[in-house]
Design a protein around this motif. Structure first.
Motif, PDB file in Angstrom:
ATOM      1  N   ALA A 181       0.832  -1.205   0.000  1.00 47.27           N
ATOM      2  CA  ALA A 181       0.000   0.000   0.000  1.00 47.27           C
ATOM      3  C   ALA A 181       0.868   1.257   0.000  1.00 47.27           C
ATOM      4  CB  ALA A 181      -0.931  -0.008   1.212  1.00 47.27           C
ATOM      5  N   GLN A 182       1.998   1.209   0.720  1.00 51.35           N
ATOM      6  CA  GLN A 182       2.899   2.366   0.747  1.00 51.35           C
ATOM      7  C   GLN A 182       3.546   2.592  -0.606  1.00 51.35           C
ATOM      8  OE1 GLN A 182       5.211   0.903   4.034  1.00 51.35           O
ATOM      9  NE2 GLN A 182       3.940   1.934   5.563  1.00 51.35           N
ATOM     10  N   TYR A 226       1.016   4.242  -2.624  1.00 53.58           N
ATOM     11  CA  TYR A 226       0.839   5.645  -2.242  1.00 53.58           C
ATOM     12  C   TYR A 226       1.884   6.527  -2.907  1.00 53.58           C
ATOM     13  CZ  TYR A 226       0.103   9.835   0.492  1.00 53.58           C
ATOM     14  OH  TYR A 226      -0.162  11.133   0.858  1.00 53.58           O
ATOM     15  N   TRP A 231      -9.776   7.387  -0.542  1.00 54.65           N
ATOM     16  CA  TRP A 231      -9.010   6.152  -0.336  1.00 54.65           C
ATOM     17  C   TRP A 231      -9.451   5.073  -1.319  1.00 54.65           C
ATOM     18  CZ3 TRP A 231     -10.176   1.110   1.081  1.00 54.65           C
ATOM     19  CH2 TRP A 231      -9.082   0.308   1.430  1.00 54.65           C
ATOM     20  N   PHE A 286      -8.044   5.855  -4.640  1.00 54.22           N
ATOM     21  CA  PHE A 286      -6.623   5.515  -4.622  1.00 54.22           C
ATOM     22  C   PHE A 286      -6.421   4.023  -4.833  1.00 54.22           C
ATOM     23  CE2 PHE A 286      -3.893   3.475  -1.379  1.00 54.22           C
ATOM     24  CZ  PHE A 286      -2.649   3.648  -1.980  1.00 54.22           C
ATOM     25  N   MET A 287      -7.167   3.209  -4.113  1.00 57.66           N
ATOM     26  CA  MET A 287      -7.040   1.765  -4.240  1.00 57.66           C
ATOM     27  C   MET A 287      -7.405   1.296  -5.644  1.00 57.66           C
ATOM     28  SD  MET A 287      -5.913   0.383  -1.389  1.00 57.66           S
ATOM     29  CE  MET A 287      -6.435  -1.332  -1.433  1.00 57.66           C
ATOM     30  N   TYR A 325      -4.407   2.776  -8.066  1.00 56.40           N
ATOM     31  CA  TYR A 325      -2.994   2.489  -7.818  1.00 56.40           C
ATOM     32  C   TYR A 325      -2.727   1.132  -7.169  1.00 56.40           C
ATOM     33  CZ  TYR A 325      -2.462   7.390  -8.959  1.00 56.40           C
ATOM     34  OH  TYR A 325      -2.492   8.592  -9.616  1.00 56.40           O
ATOM     35  N   TYR A 326      -3.775   0.529  -6.609  1.00 55.45           N
ATOM     36  CA  TYR A 326      -3.585  -0.759  -5.945  1.00 55.45           C
ATOM     37  C   TYR A 326      -4.840  -1.613  -6.169  1.00 55.45           C
ATOM     38  CZ  TYR A 326      -2.018  -3.812  -2.049  1.00 55.45           C
ATOM     39  OH  TYR A 326      -1.609  -4.862  -1.262  1.00 55.45           O
ATOM     40  N   ASN A 355      -4.090  -2.134   4.541  1.00 56.03           N
ATOM     41  CA  ASN A 355      -3.992  -1.209   3.416  1.00 56.03           C
ATOM     42  C   ASN A 355      -4.313   0.226   3.824  1.00 56.03           C
ATOM     43  OD1 ASN A 355      -3.195  -3.039   1.376  1.00 56.03           O
ATOM     44  ND2 ASN A 355      -5.288  -3.824   1.257  1.00 56.03           N
ATOM     45  N   VAL A 356      -5.195   0.384   4.809  1.00 55.05           N
ATOM     46  CA  VAL A 356      -5.461   1.731   5.338  1.00 55.05           C
ATOM     47  C   VAL A 356      -4.268   2.193   6.167  1.00 55.05           C
ATOM     48  CG1 VAL A 356      -7.014   3.136   6.743  1.00 55.05           C
ATOM     49  CG2 VAL A 356      -7.940   1.264   5.368  1.00 55.05           C
ATOM     50  N   TYR A 416      -1.353   3.306   3.990  1.00 53.91           N
ATOM     51  CA  TYR A 416      -1.698   4.595   3.377  1.00 53.91           C
ATOM     52  C   TYR A 416      -1.468   5.741   4.361  1.00 53.91           C
ATOM     53  CZ  TYR A 416      -5.155   7.959   1.319  1.00 53.91           C
ATOM     54  OH  TYR A 416      -5.814   9.049   0.803  1.00 53.91           O
ATOM     55  N   ALA A 422       1.335   8.715   4.144  1.00 55.14           N
ATOM     56  CA  ALA A 422       0.897  10.106   4.090  1.00 55.14           C
ATOM     57  C   ALA A 422       1.561  10.939   5.177  1.00 55.14           C
ATOM     58  CB  ALA A 422      -0.622  10.176   4.228  1.00 55.14           C
TER      59      ALA A 422
END
Length: 400
Positions: A56-57, A60, A304, A307-308, A311-312, A322-323, A326, A330
């Motif tokens: 997830a990072q 991001y 979010w 974003f998922m 990008y994911y 995953n949260v 993120y 951030a």
């Protein structure tokens, strides 16, 4: 496994600590165009289920890559597998520092793995930032001023559970199950501390530990049930947590069940254990659960999810890791934004020790706050109960 990442991040957030220093001042791993950061994580081994966090990072930083740059610089994240093995962590951390020349260590997983390199990094004045572990030992700026975790401490978390027990089950018989390492012992100590010494003597009736490499924890579960306990606290990494939940259900034991937040993922733990078996488990949380209907129209949750999706897309929306990934990414981007053109290790650590801001996807009322003498960025939590489908928050935000 080695993940080499280059991310160019455009962050418009305003620094809360005032204007950046005039001129440029760089430490190792930093140039006009790049900031190199390093990470060790369990891509393999007993804790590999947590590998969703660095993925997830990575996503991001890929997202912010398309938007410009953190003060015009790209972030190169080098993430190495340590298999949740302290000797491997030491080897990989030395590689990051001595060969890859990273500016700092970012969001590594684990207390036992992090502890093995803490002195090495502090002796060299290299930030060990936002460790994925809540042991109280990470909040020791007097002795280890270059090391800081991210999540609420294990003692803060278990204090919340203990307070609930004292209020709602004052005659409880309590059993504790935890991993046999610094993290697990910290959890157990925190729960007992929250109860108070007199209550510990009359309420805690049994304790058991396990090793991360144990193939099963069935015998520990049976021992704890035999004690007559009607309240259970369990700290375990995902594999053993799922085993424990399933076994408790199979033998018909129905204690008031508190599960450590580190294993509260629906996809990593509760689904493998069985959703029906997981019903009514209680844990504590500090980030939003995007599957909770109350956040359906929440702008941060919509961002979010977008974003998922972009990008994911293969990431599991039910996996709280995953949260978490993120949010940590951030927060790190925010620190680098605040650091401006003074990107020495000293100033990066100074920014980390002077946080006072909120990051999207934290629960309302919760923010990051540190001082040079307070290295616990997050201190507040809210209880939640699993209803068989999703976690449901209840009660108020609690700051022990």
């Amino acid at each position: 496994m080695k993940w080499g990442l280059t991310a160019v991040a455009a962050m418009s957030m305003i620094a809360s600590l005032g204007p950046a220093m005039a001129g440029k001042n760089y430490g190792p791993g930093v140039t006009d165009s790049e900031i190199r950061i390093g990470q060790t994580f369990a891509y393999s081994g007993p804790a590999s289920a947590y590998s969703v966090i660095p993925r997830a990072q990575i996503a991001y930083f890929r997202m912010v890559n398309e938007k410009g740059g953190i003060n015009g610089r790209k972030v190169s994240l080098i993430s190495l597998d340590d298999a949740y093995s302290p000797p491997k962590t030491f080897e990989q951390t030395r590689k990051l520092v001595e060969q890859e020349n990273v500016s700092f260590i970012f969001s590594p997983l684990g207390t036992p793995t992090g502890m093995v390199v803490r002195k090495y990094l502090n002796d060299r004045k290299i930030p060990q930032l936002f460790v994925g572990g809540g042991a109280t030992a990470w909040g020791d700026p007097k002795h280890f001023p270059w090391s800081m975790s991210f999540q609420p401490s294990y003692q803060a978390e278990t204090a919340v559970y203990a307070a609930y027990v004292l209020k709602h089950k004052p005659d409880a018989k309590i059993a504790l199950l935890y991993q046999n390492d610094d993290a697990g012992k910290d959890y157990a100590y925190g729960f007992k501390k929250g109860l108070g010494p007199d209550n510990v003597k009359k309420m805690v009736v049994s304790e058991a530990t396990y090793e991360p490499t144990d193939p099963s924890i069935d015998s520990q579960i049976l021992k704890l049930r035999a004690s007559g306990a009607d309240v259970l606290f369990m700290h375990a990494i995902p594999k053993q947590a799922a085993q424990g939940i399933r076994k408790i259900h199979e033998i018909g034991w129905k204690p008031t069940f508190f599960l450590a937040a580190t294993s509260a993922s629906v996809s990593m733990v509760l689904q493998p254990a069985g959703l029906e078996a997981s019903k009514d488990i209680i844990t504590a949380q500090y980030v939003k659960d995007p599957t909770d209907p109350q956040w359906k129209d929440d702008p941060e949750t919509k961002d979010w999810l977008a974003f998922m999706a972009k990008y994911y897309p293969d990431g599991n929306l039910q996996d709280s890791g995953n949260v978490y990934g993120y949010v940590v990414a951030a927060a790190t981007a925010r620190l680098l934004e605040q650091a401006g053109d003074d990107l020495t290790r000293e100033n990066i650590m100074k920014q980390a020790a002077n946080m006072d801001f909120r990051i999207p996807m934290l629960l309302p009322g919760i923010k990051l706050h540190t001082t040079p003498t307070d290295y616990y960025p997050l201190k507040s939590l809210q209880l939640q109960r699993f209803n068989g489908k999703t976690w449901v928050l209840f009660g108020e935000i609690i700051t022990p």
